[in-house]
Design an enzyme around this catalytic site. Structure first.
Site, mmCIF file in Angstrom:
data_model
loop_
_atom_site.group_PDB
_atom_site.id
_atom_site.type_symbol
_atom_site.label_atom_id
_atom_site.label_comp_id
_atom_site.label_asym_id
_atom_site.label_seq_id
_atom_site.Cartn_x
_atom_site.Cartn_y
_atom_site.Cartn_z
ATOM 1 N N GLY A 53 0.822 -1.193 0.000
ATOM 2 C CA GLY A 53 0.000 0.000 0.000
ATOM 3 C C GLY A 53 0.859 1.247 0.000
ATOM 4 N N SER A 54 0.343 2.330 -0.586
ATOM 5 C CA SER A 54 1.071 3.602 -0.540
ATOM 6 C C SER A 54 0.850 4.271 0.817
ATOM 7 C CB SER A 54 0.614 4.499 -1.685
ATOM 8 O OG SER A 54 0.981 3.916 -2.919
ATOM 9 N N GLY A 55 1.574 5.370 1.046
ATOM 10 C CA GLY A 55 1.477 6.076 2.312
ATOM 11 C C GLY A 55 2.654 5.800 3.237
ATOM 12 N N HIS A 56 3.607 4.979 2.760
ATOM 13 C CA HIS A 56 4.789 4.646 3.568
ATOM 14 C C HIS A 56 6.064 5.238 2.974
ATOM 15 C CE1 HIS A 56 2.072 1.916 5.501
ATOM 16 N NE2 HIS A 56 1.944 1.160 4.426
ATOM 17 N N LYS A 104 5.987 -7.500 2.701
ATOM 18 C CA LYS A 104 5.731 -7.251 4.123
ATOM 19 C C LYS A 104 4.552 -8.123 4.557
ATOM 20 C CE LYS A 104 5.119 -2.697 3.912
ATOM 21 N NZ LYS A 104 4.952 -2.620 2.442
ATOM 22 N N ASP A 109 -1.149 -8.374 0.957
ATOM 23 C CA ASP A 109 0.120 -8.381 0.222
ATOM 24 C C ASP A 109 0.601 -9.806 -0.014
ATOM 25 O OD1 ASP A 109 0.133 -5.611 0.260
ATOM 26 O OD2 ASP A 109 1.635 -5.424 1.832
ATOM 27 N N HIS A 219 -0.098 1.256 9.616
ATOM 28 C CA HIS A 219 -1.376 1.754 9.088
ATOM 29 C C HIS A 219 -2.242 2.268 10.224
ATOM 30 C CE1 HIS A 219 0.043 -1.755 6.777
ATOM 31 N NE2 HIS A 219 -0.115 -0.951 5.766
#
Lengths: 332, 332
Positions: A53-56, A104, A109, A219
């Site tokens: 996921g994006s945001g990391h 991860k 994922d 998250h």
């Protein structure tokens, strides 16, 4: 919600436009949302792919380049990329030497990378190995995870294994090293504040002004417990102790990362590193290399995490090898 | 106030402990609060010093190293360092070739660096030149500034002039280049939120949930005006237009920095860079090099700034020269 965005549902796509504009040395596939190195994988080099996921950010797109990843698949914010993306990336980066998936440990994922690996093998005959990182000592199961979550060690692993792949090691050797690095790393994080997912428009969780969340996930998943807000020295203790209790880091060199969650300024991260280093010195844990900064973040969350990795001469040599990415660069 | 700190009055001192622990290649003078390169200035090389209030990290301490500064003097958060600090740093880094002071245009910094230069010249016979950066187009005078404030161009100047000093250019030539770079740069910033100074314990200013501050200073000084919260494309327009109206950036290459104020995550900064790049393309402004990230921050403020610098072959060559600092690293 105060963010530097346009349409909350279009943040990833528009951020990738900026990545492409800022980094002409990379190739961005906007349709499949994959960031590649500008050059094809060298014949004989194992391809390295990660994603999530994006945001990391900078994880994972900021770690594409010489000495680290060949491609990063970007999911929507805090959402796994699809098997299609991973399969496409696998096909593109395979030079014939096979591809390692660095995953991860989050259920989506893991499932999607497994499916992508099966499809790439079945349809294109590509050899794929996978390593699942699971270094977070905070909790055993979590909101989106069976077992331990994969967090900070992923950054260190991508650097170390990336260097091994550049050396021309074969797929089995690269995958074995990846599993060895994961097994030698432990992390623990904490949050002072929640993050806010753009499409949700409000904080993921409520955290009172006088409380902090120890063991938080990247998250905003619940950690071990909420405790009264404390000073940096006490926060460092509550992060370092569970790590040291989980694995013996004495008797050899280690790599340490003090990672910011995205909303904490560098002056605080350095202060925290000073506190962590004092505890490691007192515990007889030797620090051979370190990183201080924002490497695996949770959007605008204030807070930090600590990652320790047991190293040896081989791992330190791979760590010191040249790397040329947006997020980590030395030796070039 | 939620911060990774211990005693709010001790943030700088404790952060410097962390800097020293993380960067054995640097020398930290904890008494004088000066960060030096680990090695003495090479004979014949002009010494480069900057400094200012803390809270803008990585500026300036993160830019000490090969190809940038020889020393950075750290003041308390948002407070000028003292003439004593600057005089000490000047004496230590002088190799006989003289020292350039790089000063952001804030009244305290300018006054204290002037006094330090006079003292170093009078007491130690050191040749000192100064450049005062004043690239912020937002306002003419401000809370702590007569004239324009010095902001983002300081980062680019330290890199470019640092490379010139490494080449062995003399003090007059280095100082002239510094003034030429400053004159060719313009910046404008904005805030979505206030920052919180640790010793104050509450936000520096109040900004309603539906408003943003355009032209904000890096200490939260008032900007041009408060306007309703807008999307990234509109924010980019309100930052880029005043810059382009102030200086003609067409007809040659430019260096562009999209800088985060400290509390905005990288995914948003890249999205903003995409918006800025579109406007520059439309205006016929050529971007030869760029930086996207947190380089000159305002503690935990959410927001960003844009800096444009007119370049030429000489400036681009100096930009591309090796740099080895915590905050910027390439070519080494």
């Amino acid at each position: 919600m105060k963010k530097l965005i346009n349409d909350p549902s279009n943040v990833l796509a528009e951020s990738l436009v900026g990545v492409a504009a800022a980094h002409p040395e990379l190739t961005v596939d906007h349709f499949n949302r994959i960031i590649y190195r500008g050059e094809k994988t060298r014949a004989g080099k194992v391809g390295l792919i990660s994603g999530g996921g994006s945001g990391h950010e900078p994880l994972h797109g900021g770690f594409v380049g010489l000495g680290m990843l060949d491609a990063a698949c970007a999911g929507e914010v805090f959402t796994s990329p699809t098997p299609d993306q991973m399969q496409e990336a696998t096909k593109v980066v395979d030079s014939g030497a096979g591809v390692l998936h660095i995953v991860k440990n989050y259920t989506g994922d893991v499932m999607n990378f497994e499916m992508a690996a099966e499809l790439a093998e079945a349809e294109s005959g590509i050899k794929v190995e996978s390593v699942v990182t699971n270094d977070d000592v905070a909790v055993e199961d979590s909101t989106w995870t069976a077992g331990r979550r994969g967090v900070g060690v992923t950054v260190l692993l991508e650097k170390i294994v990336g260097a091994a792949a550049e050396e021309g090691r074969d797929l089995t050797s690269v995958a074995d090293l990846a599993r060895r690095v994961n097994a030698a790393g432990r992390s623990m994080g904490m949050a002072l504040t929640s993050c806010t997912v753009p499409s949700a428009g409000k904080p993921t969780f409520d955290l009172p002004d006088d409380m902090m969340e120890m063991g938080v996930g990247i998250h905003g998943e619940p950690g071990r417990h909420r405790v009264p807000l404390a000073g940096a020295a006490e926060i460092a203790r509550q992060l370092v102790e569970p790590i040291l209790a989980d694995l013996d880091f004495t008797g050899g060199p280690n790599i340490v990362m003090l990672n910011g969650m995205g909303g904490s300024p560098l002056i605080e991260l350095y202060l925290m590193y000073g506190e962590v280093k004092k505890l490691l010195d007192a515990a007889g844990v030797e620090v051979a290399r370190n990183l201080v900064g924002n490497y695996i973040t949770s959007l605008d969350m204030a807070g930090c995490s600590v990652t320790l990795l047991k190293a040896d001469d081989e791992i330190l040599t791979l760590w010191d090898a040249p790397v040329n990415t947006a997020g980590l660069r030395w030796g070039v």
